[in-house]
Design a protein around this motif. Sequence first.
Motif, PDB file in Angstrom:
ATOM      1  N   ARG A  54       0.864  -1.236  -0.071  1.00 47.94           N
ATOM      2  CA  ARG A  54      -0.047   0.056  -0.152  1.00 47.94           C
ATOM      3  C   ARG A  54       0.876   1.033   0.034  1.00 47.94           C
ATOM      4  O   ARG A  54       1.571   1.573   1.027  1.00 47.94           O
ATOM      5  CB  ARG A  54      -0.782   0.024   1.189  1.00 47.94           C
ATOM      6  N   VAL A  60       2.798  -7.340   4.604  1.00 47.87           N
ATOM      7  CA  VAL A  60       2.381  -5.966   4.435  1.00 47.87           C
ATOM      8  C   VAL A  60       3.647  -4.898   4.144  1.00 47.87           C
ATOM      9  O   VAL A  60       4.434  -5.001   4.982  1.00 47.87           O
ATOM     10  CB  VAL A  60       1.283  -5.519   5.399  1.00 47.87           C
ATOM     11  N   HIS A 104       3.987  -0.866   3.870  1.00 50.88           N
ATOM     12  CA  HIS A 104       3.173   0.396   3.694  1.00 50.88           C
ATOM     13  C   HIS A 104       4.368   1.243   4.258  1.00 50.88           C
ATOM     14  O   HIS A 104       5.018   1.181   5.171  1.00 50.88           O
ATOM     15  CB  HIS A 104       2.175   0.210   4.916  1.00 50.88           C
ATOM     16  N   ALA A 111       5.268 -11.076   7.239  1.00 48.99           N
ATOM     17  CA  ALA A 111       6.067  -9.877   7.621  1.00 48.99           C
ATOM     18  C   ALA A 111       5.573  -8.486   7.323  1.00 48.99           C
ATOM     19  O   ALA A 111       4.776  -8.378   6.615  1.00 48.99           O
ATOM     20  CB  ALA A 111       7.303  -9.931   7.117  1.00 48.99           C
ATOM     21  N   LEU A 112       5.837  -7.553   8.203  1.00 45.06           N
ATOM     22  CA  LEU A 112       5.161  -6.114   8.139  1.00 45.06           C
ATOM     23  C   LEU A 112       6.485  -5.320   7.959  1.00 45.06           C
ATOM     24  O   LEU A 112       7.170  -4.991   8.884  1.00 45.06           O
ATOM     25  CB  LEU A 112       4.607  -5.786   9.349  1.00 45.06           C
ATOM     26  N   HIS A 122       7.751  -1.578   7.294  1.00 47.39           N
ATOM     27  CA  HIS A 122       7.448  -0.052   7.296  1.00 47.39           C
ATOM     28  C   HIS A 122       8.849   0.710   7.143  1.00 47.39           C
ATOM     29  O   HIS A 122       9.056   1.917   7.335  1.00 47.39           O
ATOM     30  CB  HIS A 122       6.848   0.316   8.701  1.00 47.39           C
ATOM     31  N   ALA A 144       8.127 -11.224  11.024  1.00 41.80           N
ATOM     32  CA  ALA A 144       8.801 -10.028  11.764  1.00 41.80           C
ATOM     33  C   ALA A 144       8.131  -8.783  11.306  1.00 41.80           C
ATOM     34  O   ALA A 144       7.322  -8.554  10.559  1.00 41.80           O
ATOM     35  CB  ALA A 144      10.283 -10.084  11.051  1.00 41.80           C
ATOM     36  N   THR A 145       8.698  -7.695  12.096  1.00 42.14           N
ATOM     37  CA  THR A 145       8.036  -6.333  12.014  1.00 42.14           C
ATOM     38  C   THR A 145       9.232  -5.342  11.928  1.00 42.14           C
ATOM     39  O   THR A 145       9.988  -5.461  12.585  1.00 42.14           O
ATOM     40  CB  THR A 145       7.116  -6.166  13.180  1.00 42.14           C
ATOM     41  N   THR A 146       9.033  -4.303  10.891  1.00 39.62           N
ATOM     42  CA  THR A 146      10.050  -3.466  10.936  1.00 39.62           C
ATOM     43  C   THR A 146       9.487  -2.046  10.794  1.00 39.62           C
ATOM     44  O   THR A 146       8.631  -1.917  10.169  1.00 39.62           O
ATOM     45  CB  THR A 146      11.252  -3.526   9.680  1.00 39.62           C
ATOM     46  N   LEU A 147       9.839  -1.312  11.935  1.00 40.14           N
ATOM     47  CA  LEU A 147       9.016  -0.091  12.087  1.00 40.14           C
ATOM     48  C   LEU A 147       9.379   1.272  11.209  1.00 40.14           C
ATOM     49  O   LEU A 147      10.531   1.044  10.440  1.00 40.14           O
ATOM     50  CB  LEU A 147       9.005   0.218  13.723  1.00 40.14           C
ATOM     51  N   HIS A 148       8.780   2.458  11.493  1.00 41.10           N
ATOM     52  CA  HIS A 148       9.027   3.328  10.738  1.00 41.10           C
ATOM     53  C   HIS A 148      10.487   4.083  10.756  1.00 41.10           C
ATOM     54  O   HIS A 148      10.782   3.714  11.783  1.00 41.10           O
ATOM     55  CB  HIS A 148       8.143   4.734  11.138  1.00 41.10           C
ATOM     56  N   VAL A 167      11.147  -7.618  16.127  1.00 42.29           N
ATOM     57  CA  VAL A 167      10.638  -6.388  15.937  1.00 42.29           C
ATOM     58  C   VAL A 167      11.958  -5.367  15.604  1.00 42.29           C
ATOM     59  O   VAL A 167      12.661  -5.188  16.622  1.00 42.29           O
ATOM     60  CB  VAL A 167       9.723  -5.875  16.918  1.00 42.29           C
TER      61      VAL A 167
END
Lengths: 198, 177
Positions: free
Chosen positions: B52, B71, B73, B90-91, B93, B107-111, B126
């Motif tokens: 997105r 995702v 984004h 996985a997310l 960002h 796994a998540t990677t933040l802003h 994370v």
Amino acid sequence: MRTSISIRILGGSTRKRGCSDVGAEQQGLEVIRSANGKVPNIAESAFVSEAAYVVGDVEIGERSSVWPGAVIRADIASIRIGVNVVVEDKCSLHADAAMDIGDNVLLGHGAVLRDCRVGSRVLIGMNATALKHSEIGDNCIIGAGAVIGDGQKIPSGSVAVGVPARIVGPVGAQLEGTEDGDWEDYPNLAQRYRQAGL
Amino acid sequence: VLAQDWRYQVIRSFDGKTPRIHESCFISEAAYLVGDIEIGEHSNVWPGAVIRADFAAIKIGRNVDVEDNAVLHAAEDMEIGDKVIVGHGALVHSRKVGSRVIIGMNATTLHTSEIGDDCIVAAGSVVTEGMVVPPGSFAVGVPAKVRGPVSDKQKTWTDAHEYFYSNLGRQYKEEGL
């Protein structure tokens, strides 16, 4: 209500189903389904993506938004979502017992909520999980990837992180500016998606 | 009837920006792509994945696999290099992901995080906001910490993946999925 979807059936044919209303929005893929005679009650100003799936006894308040791939499934018990709530992509909400989410809440991408109660002005991080009968108070931040255990209660004003989630301190200035649900300009974005018929 | 006619695949324009996807890519019929997206040669996007690019642009290089339910984004422009695997669920960002990187499942990677070349982010980890993972690192945990360099064995994973997945993507494409 937009209830038209083109489903590809194994074997290579297509068919339309659930298509009733006619209108500009009919071409959307958005799926909103009734279950046990309960039809989702979605506020006029809310946005539900064409690629989301909402089923059963669901209530979604004004200016809330539900993004692609999110599933809100209230087939056993109800799910009530307040105003200015953002349910980001790939979130899963499923209720065995009545589930209540307050106002001005952001559910990050991939968050999973099961039978939990969430207060107002809460940020739930991406890929976080809240298990059965857990409760998150007002003005809380739940870290990305955190897991809130069965029945765990997060008091109002807390920051909770980790697996299992533990409280690491009070919320500071992080939630300032979210009183109106203005998470990263999401209400404006949602309106632009609506106008684009997405 | 051509396979294309009954594909369920959803690729949407938004704000006048249409995803630009190289013709060699496989995009699953059950993926959802919207906005200012660019995807390079031989990359694949698998079922349920959401890309997105509404707040900002997302540029994806060559031979990248965005696996099921992942995702991507962007809060600000995102760039992903070549030969990257974005694992199931996985997310991402991040602002930047280098080449030959594996983002583990869930796994998540933040802003504003940045992940260098040749890194592995372990499953379920994370990567916190603004974290910079130096090239060649193996990052693990919630929050993610660099545990050490990527091992010689781990270095072979992106090559092995490319060998297997490039054929698989082509096969899905040929079968109209």
